[in-house]
Each structure stands twice: as structure tokens, then as C-alpha cells.
Design a protein around this motif. Structure first.
Motif, PDB file in Angstrom:
ATOM      1  N   THR A 399      -8.257  -5.581  -6.812  1.00  0.00           N
ATOM      2  CA  THR A 399      -7.440  -4.550  -6.178  1.00  0.00           C
ATOM      3  C   THR A 399      -8.011  -4.093  -4.843  1.00  0.00           C
ATOM      4  O   THR A 399      -7.487  -3.173  -4.222  1.00  0.00           O
ATOM      5  CB  THR A 399      -7.291  -3.347  -7.128  1.00  0.00           C
ATOM      6  OG1 THR A 399      -8.589  -2.888  -7.517  1.00  0.00           O
ATOM      7  CG2 THR A 399      -6.526  -3.769  -8.376  1.00  0.00           C
ATOM      8  N   HIS A 400      -9.078  -4.724  -4.415  1.00  0.00           N
ATOM      9  CA  HIS A 400      -9.588  -4.538  -3.057  1.00  0.00           C
ATOM     10  C   HIS A 400     -10.385  -5.780  -2.673  1.00  0.00           C
ATOM     11  O   HIS A 400     -10.881  -6.514  -3.526  1.00  0.00           O
ATOM     12  CB  HIS A 400     -10.467  -3.277  -2.946  1.00  0.00           C
ATOM     13  CG  HIS A 400     -11.676  -3.312  -3.825  1.00  0.00           C
ATOM     14  ND1 HIS A 400     -11.685  -2.786  -5.105  1.00  0.00           N
ATOM     15  CD2 HIS A 400     -12.925  -3.826  -3.634  1.00  0.00           C
ATOM     16  CE1 HIS A 400     -12.868  -2.954  -5.645  1.00  0.00           C
ATOM     17  NE2 HIS A 400     -13.646  -3.584  -4.772  1.00  0.00           N
ATOM     18  N   GLU A 558       2.325   1.007   0.380  1.00  0.00           N
ATOM     19  CA  GLU A 558       1.061   1.358  -0.262  1.00  0.00           C
ATOM     20  C   GLU A 558       1.090   2.791  -0.779  1.00  0.00           C
ATOM     21  O   GLU A 558       1.770   3.661  -0.215  1.00  0.00           O
ATOM     22  CB  GLU A 558      -0.094   1.227   0.738  1.00  0.00           C
ATOM     23  CG  GLU A 558      -0.775  -0.109   0.752  1.00  0.00           C
ATOM     24  CD  GLU A 558      -2.096  -0.046   1.500  1.00  0.00           C
ATOM     25  OE1 GLU A 558      -3.123  -0.377   0.878  1.00  0.00           O
ATOM     26  OE2 GLU A 558      -2.127   0.314   2.684  1.00  0.00           O
ATOM     27  N   GLY A 629      -4.670  -2.559   1.929  1.00  0.00           N
ATOM     28  CA  GLY A 629      -6.012  -2.443   1.372  1.00  0.00           C
ATOM     29  C   GLY A 629      -7.104  -2.232   2.389  1.00  0.00           C
ATOM     30  O   GLY A 629      -8.279  -2.270   2.040  1.00  0.00           O
ATOM     31  N   LYS A 633      -9.441   1.842  -0.771  1.00  0.00           N
ATOM     32  CA  LYS A 633      -9.590   0.862  -1.840  1.00  0.00           C
ATOM     33  C   LYS A 633      -8.763   1.250  -3.061  1.00  0.00           C
ATOM     34  O   LYS A 633      -8.474   2.422  -3.296  1.00  0.00           O
ATOM     35  CB  LYS A 633     -11.061   0.729  -2.248  1.00  0.00           C
ATOM     36  CG  LYS A 633     -11.925   0.014  -1.235  1.00  0.00           C
ATOM     37  CD  LYS A 633     -13.334  -0.172  -1.788  1.00  0.00           C
ATOM     38  CE  LYS A 633     -14.206  -0.962  -0.826  1.00  0.00           C
ATOM     39  NZ  LYS A 633     -15.569  -1.170  -1.375  1.00  0.00           N
TER      40      LYS A 633
END
Length: 644
Positions: A399-400, A558, A629, A633
Motif C-alpha cells: 500500500t506504499h 486518493e 502514494g 503512505k
């Protein structure tokens, strides 16, 4: 097919101030030094690479045994290639010394018969070729060959290329159609691309012939149908790791659907394109076009990502493109660039250059952070960190971005793509110049022995205007081919400030055939409206959803801008889109603001009777997918958003 385009040496293409010029400056100043330190185990907080150390061990300058993956040598090779491209335009004596030291180690580790491989040197080279399915020996050799050619082009130094010529000669002596030779090929295509490239660099057709042999024998050797055996590179037996995983379930001329391991597939199809350019075998072209149509129409994500299953890093079936669990490896998108570019040189159809554009601005570029020090291996189109952290079938989804990987094929691969980006801008025939990509740059092309200089200025992909200036000694008639991107519906064309209507549009290219004069300028303006794209309803994950695009860029939303629970958002297709210019980590960007709604449903228990739910009007913000991203994070992210 009579079209024979010539590609440009990246050394002959200078990148100017702009999107890619700035990224190549970053490559020179940040990415290459960062990766060099990491390959030497000097970067804190990331997995140890051992890649340089392995060559020190193989050269008997250090005690120990090689560590890392079985194909760790390829990380060194791709870094050398990226560094060589950087040297072409950013001379750096210290960098050159580092490469020369690596070349010395590689040469010292080479066996008397020409063999180079740190893993099998430790294992015992008498066991070479004992694991062709997963041993990656010729895969590593291929990357070292490609690095050697790039370094020779950049510096004129032949030492690394001479080392790899000896290795290529060994492979040619031990593999081939002759009865006494080995009749097989590497499980991971790459050596074929390298051999075609080495043949061109050396003028020795022996290497082309060997590449042809590897291509022709592929899929003709009967193997154990129950799955791969337990070897060094992989221990898991599965229905997903049978012959189709290796792209050897059938001969290449019989292939009709993209399948198997996505990176292997792209490298193989790129090799098939090289073979077709050499041989003109129409059966190869038929296979290539069938494969391309299958990829483009049924098995690729809108971002250019490919490979929808993590197990086997592979393709599955038509329209199976899950946004949150797909694999979409950075290297696979880079492989699409390699294949698409070769197709461009064969067939003057803009769809191939459109695909290169899709990848370099979306599928591949998302694999590296804006500061150049963090990377994605997997590039999902939907992320919920709280879910991904607890699902076994999403354990491949980070996820980052992170600073390095135990299997670090992608960081060095994106570096060499960025370094060689210039080669994808132009090509030429004896009577025409083709502009495939709109990137601020300058180059010199020879038509019938006469030089023509091109100077391209643009703020693409943020701005829709492109200006091309021509310089030449004498007037000359030739065709100028300008790609009309598939996303562009309207455009204007001016020559020397006067509207030009004397062109033809053919296979996605605007053809202007005229007598050109020194100082002529071409102004092309491509309408870059915000658009909503939908998917074929057979792609079941996207029904009722849409994607925002502007120009070549895919946009996403996001949590950073829109809050959590992105699944509650709905786009209003009638919204007035507003563009917002921002600076993100010192890099210009264009974001999209639009009207939408948030539909929050809460029930007394997990489920409840359906009832009308109020929608709250909200102002939404979308950013380019490749930038997600970078500001925070572990944020939720979605490319596909529901529509009202």
C-alpha cells in the motif's frame, strides 16, 4: 509488408527541459546513485541486495556464497544499462569508474570457456544448463549482453562487450540444431532480445541465427505435463505453473492468446517481433497481430498493467481484470513497451505508439516514486490498506512504495527504461520521419545521406501544444508523420504559423508530405479534454463505473483528497471539470476537480431492507495515477469510480 523503419540510437537524442528531461536529470543525480548504494548493501532500512558482492565472491576477491535470488546478476546488468544511458547525456567520471570496476569483476569471474553466472559458479559450472526452466542463466546473460551494448554505445569501451561475446559464443557452441548440441532454451525469454541486439552491434549474424533457433524450438519439446519440478527458482507445484506459464505449450507461430507469466510473455513477443523484422516470416506476423489484438482488446488494464493473477504473475482469461488483486508488475508494463515499440517499427499504426504512451505515463511510471527512491513491484488500480493487510490473496499488494525488494527486478528495469526513453520518440525510413512520442527533445536524422535536425518543444502531457523546428542545408521533400493519439478527437496543425489542410490521416498518423526548408516550424495542438471512460461490461469489476482521463494520463482518487471509504463516491458525468495546477514534490502536476456525491449507507445490522438513500454533494479531486502514494503512505486509492 514493405515498411522498414529505423530506430534511433538513444545517444543521438537529447532530452530538453520538460517532463522526461527532468526525470532523466533525476535518474542521473538521484536514482542511479541510490541504486548503486543499494546494490552494494549500503542503503539502510531495505533488504540487502548482495548483487555486487556476488560478483566479488565469484571473482574470488571475497569469501562466502552468493545470496539473493537465482537471477540476482540481472540487477547489476540492468543498473549498468541504465547508467550507460545516463552517461550518454550526463558525463560522470565517478560513475564511469564504478561501472569499469564492475566490468573488471565480471571479467575476473568469467570462466575460461566464457561462462558468467555467480550462482552457478558457486554451485559448480558443470551444473550449468541443469535448470533451464527456472535457473535464469540465459536470462541473466541476456541482460548482461544488453548492458554491454549500451555501455559500448555510451563510451566506446568494448571490454564488457568482449566478455559477453565470449559468453554468447559459448552458448552458440553448446546450443543449436546440430545433433551434438543441447536442444532447449531458457525458461525466461530475454537472451533472444539480447542476441539480436548483439548481432546488430557486432555485425555477426551468428547471434541472430542462435536467437532464431531459440524462438523456433520453443514449444516443440515435450515436457512433464503435471507441472514444473522442484528447482532452485521455484518450489511450488501448481496448475498455474505448467508449460503455458513458460510460454512453451505450443510453438510461437501457433500462439493466439497472450498467456502465462506476463513478463516472460512480453519479452517473448518482443523477440518474435525482432525475428519477424529479420526474416519477414508472415506466420510470425499473423501470430503477433493475433496476440496484440487479444492483449489490447481483452487482457490489459486501462493503466497498461498486465497480469491479473499473483500466483504465477500471469494472465488468466479474457476480461478477468480485478482492480485490487491483479499483479500488474512494473516489469510487465516495461515489457509491453519493448514489444509495442518493435511493432511500431514494423507497422506504421499509431496503436503501438499509443500503447507505449499508455505505459510510460501510467503502468510503468507508477512503479517509481517522484523522488526516485521508492518502488512498486505491483501496481493495483484499487487499494484499501485496512483490507489488504489482512487478506492472503492480497499479500502481494503493497500500500506504499518501498526502498527495495528481495526480488528487485523492477527498480533497475524502470531505471533503464527512463534512461532509454529517447529511443521511443522518433524513427525514420528512407523518405519519412515519424514522431511517435511528444517529448521535448532534439535529434538529427539522415535521409538519403542528408542531415535533418529536429527540435521538439512541449509541456506534454500537461499541455496540448507541440512545436517542431526543422534545420537542413538544402530544401528536401520528405514525409513527416505525426501521431494523433487515440484519445484525441480534435486537433489543429499549422506550418510556419499558417493552418495546414494538405495532410492525410492514415492509421492514426497525420502525414504531411511536402518540400521542407531550413527554419520551417510545425505547430500541433491536440485537444486534451477531460473524458470519462467505461469498460466493456464483460469486465465484471467495472460495470457502472468510470475512469477519468486527460490526454495520456489515467487519473485516480486518493483518500488524501477525498476522505476514506472511496467506494461511497459517485461521479457526476455532467460535472464541469476544473483543472488545478499544483507542485507535488517539486514536480508540476495538473489535478482535476469535479462534482460528485458521497452515498453513505448505514443499517441497524450488517444487512437491512433496501430504502432510498440520500446523497451528499461533494467536490472531488483526482490526481494522475502515477503520482498516487507520494503525499502520504497507506492511503485508499481507486481508479474506477461509480457514476450516478
Amino acid at each position: 509488408m514493405n515498411y522498414h523503419a529505423k530506430e534511433m540510437n538513444p545517444q543521438k537524442i537529447g532530452l530538453l527541459e520538460g517532463f522526461w528531461g527532468n526525470r532523466n536529470q533525476l535518474l542521473s543525480e538521484v536514482i542511479i546513485p541510490y541504486q548503486w548504494n543499494t546494490l552494494n548493501n549500503r542503503t539502510e532500512g531495505v533488504p540487502l541486495s548482495h548483487a555486487v558482492e556476488n560478483f566479488q565472491i565469484a571473482a574470488k576477491e571475497m569469501e562466502g556464497k552468493p545470496e539473493g535470488t537465482i537471477f540476482q546478476d540481472s540487477d547489476v546488468a540492468k543498473w549498468i544499462e541504465a547508467a550507460a544511458y545516463s552517461l550518454m547525456h550526463h558525463p560522470n567520471s565517478d560513475l564511469e569508474k564504478n561501472i569499469d570496476e564492475l566490468v573488471r569483476l565480471i571479467g575476473k569471474s568469467q570462466h575460461s570457456n566464457g561462462y558468467v553466472n555467480t550462482f552457478f559458479t558457486a554451485k559448480g559450472i558443470e551444473q550449468r544448463w541443469s535448470d533451464l526452466e527456472m535457473g535464469h542463466e540465459m536470462y541473466c546473460a541476456g541482460h548482461l549482453i544488453e548492458a554491454s551494448v549500451a555501455y559500448y554505445q555510451a563510451t566506446g569501451k568494448r571490454q564488457l562487450m568482449d566478455i559477453m561475446v565470449l559468453y554468447a559464443n559459448l552458448i552458440a557452441e553448446e546450443f543449436g540444431p546440430e545433433e551434438q548440441k543441447l536442444h532447449s532454451y531458457d525458461g525466461h525469454p530475454e537472451i533472444e532480445l539480447a542476441l539480436y541486439r548483439l548481432s546488430e552491434a557486432t555485425g555477426n549474424t551468428r547471434y541472430m541465427d542462435l536467437a532464431d533457433y531459440f524462438m523456433n524450438i520453443r514449444g516443440s519439446i515435450k515436457k512433464d505435463p503435471t507441472g514444473v519440478t522442484d528447482k532452485e527458482g521455484m518450489v511450488q507445484k501448481s496448475r498455474w505453473l505448467k508449460s503455458d506459464y513458460f510460454l512453451d505449450d505450443k510453438p510461437i507461430r501457433e500462439m493466439t492468446e497472450v498467456s502465462g507469466h506476463a513478463v516472460r510473455a512480453m519479452y517473448l513477443y518482443a523477440g518474435v517481433a525482432d525475428q519477424y523484422r529479420r526474416t519477414g516470416d508472415q506466420k510470425l506476423w499473423k501470430a503477433l497481430t493475433n496476440l496484440w489484438d487479444n492483449l489490447e482488446q481483452k487482457r490489459i488494464y486501462i493503466t497498461g498493467g498486465i497480469g491479473s493473477q499473483s500466483l504465477g504473475e500471469r494472465f488468466t482469461i479474457d476480461y478477468d481484470l480485478p482492480p485490487d488483486r491483479g499483479y500488474t508488475e512494473t516489469c510487465a508494463s516495461i515489457g509491453v513497451v519493448f514489444w509495442a515499440w518493435r511493432m511500431s517499427l514494423i507497422d506504421p499504426d499509431s496503436r503501438y505508439a499509443d500503447m507505449v504512451e499508455k505505459e510510460i505515463y501510467n503502468g510503468a511510471l507508477s512503479g517509481i516514486s517522484l523522488d526516485g527512491k521508492a518502488y512498486f513491484y505491483v501496481n493495483p488500480l484499487e487499494v484499501n490498506p485496512r483490507v489488504a493487510a489482512f487478506r492472503q490473496d492480497m499479500e502481494h499488494v503493497l500500500t506504499h512504495r518501498v526502498g527495495w525488494y528481495d526480488c528487485a527486478c523492477c527498480p533497475t528495469n524502470i531505471a533503464r527504461l527512463m534512461g532509454s526513453i529517447g529511443k521511443y520518440i522518433y524513427s525514420s525510413t528512407d523518405t519519412s520521419v515519424c514522431i511517435h512520442q511528444y517529448i521535448s527533445s532534439e535529434t538529427e536524422i539522415y535521409l538519403e545521406g542528408e542531415p535533418i535536425s529536429l527540435h521538439q518543444e512541449t509541456k506534454y502531457p500537461w499541455n496540448e501544444e507541440i512545436q517542431i523546428s526543422l534545420k537542413m542545408e538544402h530544401q528536401k521533400r520528405f514525409g513527416l508523420m505525426l501521431r494523433k493519439p487515440v484519445w484525441c478527437d480534435e486537433w489543429t496543425l499549422e506550418i510556419n504559423g499558417i493552418a495546414c489542410n494538405s495532410y492525410r490521416l492514415e492509421k492514426g498518423f497525420i502525414h504531411v508530405d511536402r518540400i521542407w526548408t531550413d527554419g520551417d516550424t510545425v505547430q500541433l495542438k491536440l485537444e486534451m479534454a477531460v473524458k470519462l471512460f467505461q469498460a466493456d461490461s464483460r469486465a465484471q469489476d467495472y460495470c457502472g463505473k468510470a475512469v477519468l482521463m486527460r490526454g495520456p494520463l489515467v487519473y485516480c482518487m486518493e483518500e488524501f483528497d477525498n476522505g476514506p471509504q472511496l467506494q461511497e463516491l459517485l461521479i457526476d458525468p455532467e460535472s464541469n471539470f476544473e483543472l488545478e495546477e499544483e507542485i507535488v514534490q517539486s514536480i508540476p502536476s495538473v489535478h482535476i476537480l469535479l462534482d460528485g456525491y458521497r452515498q453513505t449507507i448505514r443499517t441497524n445490522s450488517l444487512y437491512g431492507p433496501m430504502k432510498k438513500t440520500e446523497r451528499t454533494k461533494v467536490r472531488l479531486k483526482a490526481i494522475p495515477y502515477f503520482q498516487w502514494g507520494n503525499r502520504a503512505k497507506d492511503q485508499e486509492m481507486r481508479v474506477w469510480i461509480r457514476t450516478i
